[in-house]
Design a protein around this motif. Structure first.
Motif, short mmCIF file in Angstrom:
data_model
loop_
_atom_site.label_atom_id
_atom_site.label_comp_id
_atom_site.label_asym_id
_atom_site.label_seq_id
_atom_site.Cartn_x
_atom_site.Cartn_y
_atom_site.Cartn_z
N GLN A 284 -0.49 13.71 -4.04
CA GLN A 284 0.91 13.97 -4.30
C GLN A 284 1.24 15.37 -3.81
O GLN A 284 0.50 16.32 -4.11
CB GLN A 284 1.24 13.87 -5.79
N PRO B 174 1.48 7.59 0.55
CA PRO B 174 0.86 6.27 0.65
C PRO B 174 -0.64 6.38 0.94
O PRO B 174 -1.07 7.27 1.70
CB PRO B 174 1.61 5.62 1.82
N THR B 175 -1.41 5.50 0.35
CA THR B 175 -2.87 5.57 0.46
C THR B 175 -3.34 5.61 1.90
O THR B 175 -4.22 6.40 2.27
CB THR B 175 -3.51 4.38 -0.27
N THR C 38 0.82 -1.21 0.00
CA THR C 38 0.00 0.00 0.00
C THR C 38 0.85 1.26 0.00
O THR C 38 0.36 2.34 -0.30
CB THR C 38 -0.91 0.02 1.23
N GLN C 39 2.14 1.13 0.31
CA GLN C 39 2.99 2.31 0.34
C GLN C 39 3.63 2.61 -1.01
O GLN C 39 4.32 3.60 -1.16
CB GLN C 39 4.10 2.12 1.38
N PRO D 123 3.64 3.32 -5.14
CA PRO D 123 2.93 3.60 -6.38
C PRO D 123 2.97 2.36 -7.26
O PRO D 123 3.90 1.55 -7.17
CB PRO D 123 3.74 4.75 -6.99
N SER E 98 -10.20 5.45 -5.56
CA SER E 98 -8.82 5.27 -6.03
C SER E 98 -8.01 6.57 -6.03
O SER E 98 -6.86 6.59 -6.45
CB SER E 98 -8.83 4.70 -7.45
N ARG E 99 -8.60 7.64 -5.57
CA ARG E 99 -7.88 8.90 -5.59
C ARG E 99 -6.67 8.83 -4.66
O ARG E 99 -6.68 8.13 -3.65
CB ARG E 99 -8.80 10.05 -5.17
N ARG E 100 -5.65 9.56 -5.01
CA ARG E 100 -4.44 9.61 -4.19
C ARG E 100 -3.91 11.03 -4.14
O ARG E 100 -4.37 11.91 -4.87
CB ARG E 100 -3.38 8.65 -4.74
N ASN F 32 4.74 11.13 -3.18
CA ASN F 32 3.56 10.34 -3.50
C ASN F 32 3.06 9.71 -2.21
O ASN F 32 3.64 8.74 -1.72
CB ASN F 32 3.89 9.27 -4.55
N ALA G 222 -2.74 9.00 3.45
CA ALA G 222 -3.66 9.99 2.87
C ALA G 222 -5.05 9.86 3.47
O ALA G 222 -5.68 10.86 3.86
CB ALA G 222 -3.72 9.82 1.36
N GLN G 223 -5.55 8.64 3.57
CA GLN G 223 -6.91 8.43 4.06
C GLN G 223 -7.03 8.73 5.55
O GLN G 223 -8.00 9.36 5.99
CB GLN G 223 -7.35 6.98 3.79
#
Length: 499
Positions: free
Chosen positions: A363, A330-331, A30-31, A33, A359-361, A328, A334-335
């Motif tokens: 940066q 990690p998801t 998950t970390q 890209p 699926s948004r991420r 970038n 971010a969440q």
């Protein structure tokens, strides 16, 4: 989300007798890209293969060799921290083949570690290479040189030798009853008196011969002794006994023995020869040391993973430095941590949203706000960790520097970049500075890859033999010591040719 492909590869690996040097049991995919995940996953699946050889007959021992071997194993199980208690180290095998198998098991444990593959945690990504003890053992039997054979088994490092001496000393302290606990209460400072000060003196005197055991006053000499202890524990040497110092003092002698055992085991996972030009990170102490020609030439503070976001143990090679790196995110980070702060926060801190829906991420643009700072040091690994700069400098002034999500933040990233790029015709110091000033992202390839070791040392001996301890922030020491004891018990009950 874990990688199913990696897990299937792992299961195939576990079916072999090989313990991979750098093949952790799962990937923090998950970390990564997507493009980096595929590359890291492919690298993680490269596993050394044990040589296939014809079965080798077990050697026949003379009666004297059998007696000598029993003595070697029983003493070695204690000296090398394979068993905590001397009673458990006894050899019960008498029949030739059973005793030989016990010797083979002992040799493998001392040379490449006590654990079996199933005992390793995901984050213990530094794994010993396969080694077959039987040929060298059979040769030693034929030449009647078992003592010499046994002396060549342990890791050839002074760090390991220091721990072995420390283990002997702390076993003796444990056998003598350990040390008294210092009761909780107000901070102990200069001028304090009473029973707690007497207990403090008695506690410190067990490890520090300069401390007078009698007296109930906190005087100048006692403050100096407290400061010496705080340095041994990696704490702020303020000379005041507060919560952290009290906790370190009250770790039992038995737990210190287990801590030393765990660190000795980690030494056995390291290759028999470290690269002379290397970067070593002590995760537990959050310290970074650069070696050139096997000599330390640079050191700096680091910030390593907080409990729950552990920095893994591993070996790899730094191949490039990204100048002005974007982040970038990690998801999971971010969440959990960034999206809840709202669009205003994200915009103000240089984040852009890529994609839509689940699926948004995120940066974060390169620049002074980037969590990666101006330098990112890349090396292949399945955990998506790396060394990097940071705009947040305050943590480097702290003695407790476990605060990252798993990567290692560097106190002096510019100095390290110049050192690693030294010899590059393209990336002179002036060219590096110009690129940084431009704000543009670019990747600078190292003229020579630099080996990096992420290690977890919580016990080590200083040059004068004094044992130093650090906190065990990830609770790995107790877990590893228990695994060593359990695996030793299993193997002693039924010694086999392979784990």
């Amino acid at each position: 989300m874990r990688s199913l492909l990696f897990r299937s590869t792992l299961l195939a690996t576990l079916a072999s007798p090989v313990i991979a040097q750098q093949a952790p049991s799962a990937v923090r995919s998950t970390q990564l890209p997507p493009s980096q995940a595929a590359a890291a996953q492919a690298g993680a699946q490269s596993t050394p293969v044990a040589p296939v050889a014809a079965a080798m007959a077990l050697p026949r021992l003379t009666d004297e060799q059998a007696r000598q071997l029993v003595a070697i194993i029983e003493a070695g199980r204690i000296e090398h921290g394979l068993r905590h208690d001397a009673a458990a180290a006894k050899v019960t095998a008498t029949e030739n083949d059973t005793l030989v198998r016990a010797a083979i098991d002992y040799a493998r444990a001392v040379r490449t570690g006590r654990l079996a593959e199933a005992d390793f945690k995901e984050d213990w990504g530094l794994r010993p290479q396969y080694w077959d003890p039987l040929p060298s053992f059979a040769d030693a039997v034929a030449k009647n040189s078992l003592a010499r054979w046994a002396r060549q088994l342990p890791p050839p490092y002074s760090g390991y030798d220091g721990l072995k001496d420390g283990l002997k000393a702390y076993r003796a302290i444990e056998a003598a009853g350990g040390w008294p606990r210092v009761a909780a209460g107000p901070d102990l400072v200069m001028g304090a008196t009473g029973a707690r000060v007497r207990a403090l003196r008695q506690r410190l005197a067990v490890e520090d011969p300069q401390v007078a055991k009698t007296g109930d006053t906190f005087d100048t000499d006692l403050k100096a002794a407290v400061q010496r202890a705080q340095r041994r524990f990696g704490l702020n040497p303020a000379g005041t006994v507060s919560t952290q110092t009290l906790a370190a003092l009250n770790v039992s002698a038995s737990d210190r023995v287990a801590q030393i055992m765990a660190n000795m085991e980690r030494w056995r996972w390291i290759p028999r020869e470290l690269d002379k030009n290397r970067i070593q990170v002590n995760i537990a102490a959050a310290l970074v040391t650069v070696f050139e020609g096997d000599q330390p030439i640079m050191s700096m503070k680091g910030v390593t993973g907080r409990p729950g976001d552990e920095t893994p143990m591993l070996q790899s090679s730094i191949h490039s430095v990204v100048l002005n790196p974007p982040w970038n995110v990690p998801t999971g980070i971010a969440q959990r941590e960034l999206f809840p702060k709202g669009a205003g926060y994200l915009k103000a801190n240089g984040f852009k949203i890529i994609g839509e829906g689940p699926s948004r991420r995120l940066q974060q643009a390169a620049g002074p706000q980037s969590a990666l700072g101006r330098y990112k040091f890349d090396f292949d690994n399945p955990y998506a960790v790396y060394l990097h700069d940071t705009p947040a400098q305050a943590k480097f002034a702290s003695y407790d520097r476990l605060a990252s999500h798993g990567c290692v933040r560097l106190e002096k990233p510019a100095d390290l970049a110049r050192l690693l790029l030294r010899g590059s015709a393209e990336w002179t110091p002036e060219a590096i500075d110009a690129q940084i000033a431009s704000g543009k992202t670019t990747r600078a390839q190292l003229p020579t890859a630099a080996t990096v070791y992420l290690l977890y040392w919580t016990a080590f001996a200083s040059g004068n033999g004094v044992m130093n301890f650090r906190a065990d922030p990830y609770s790995w020491d107790g877990e590893l010591a228990a695994k060593i004891e359990k695996r030793s018990q299993i193997q002693a009950a039924a010694p086999a040719m392979a784990d």
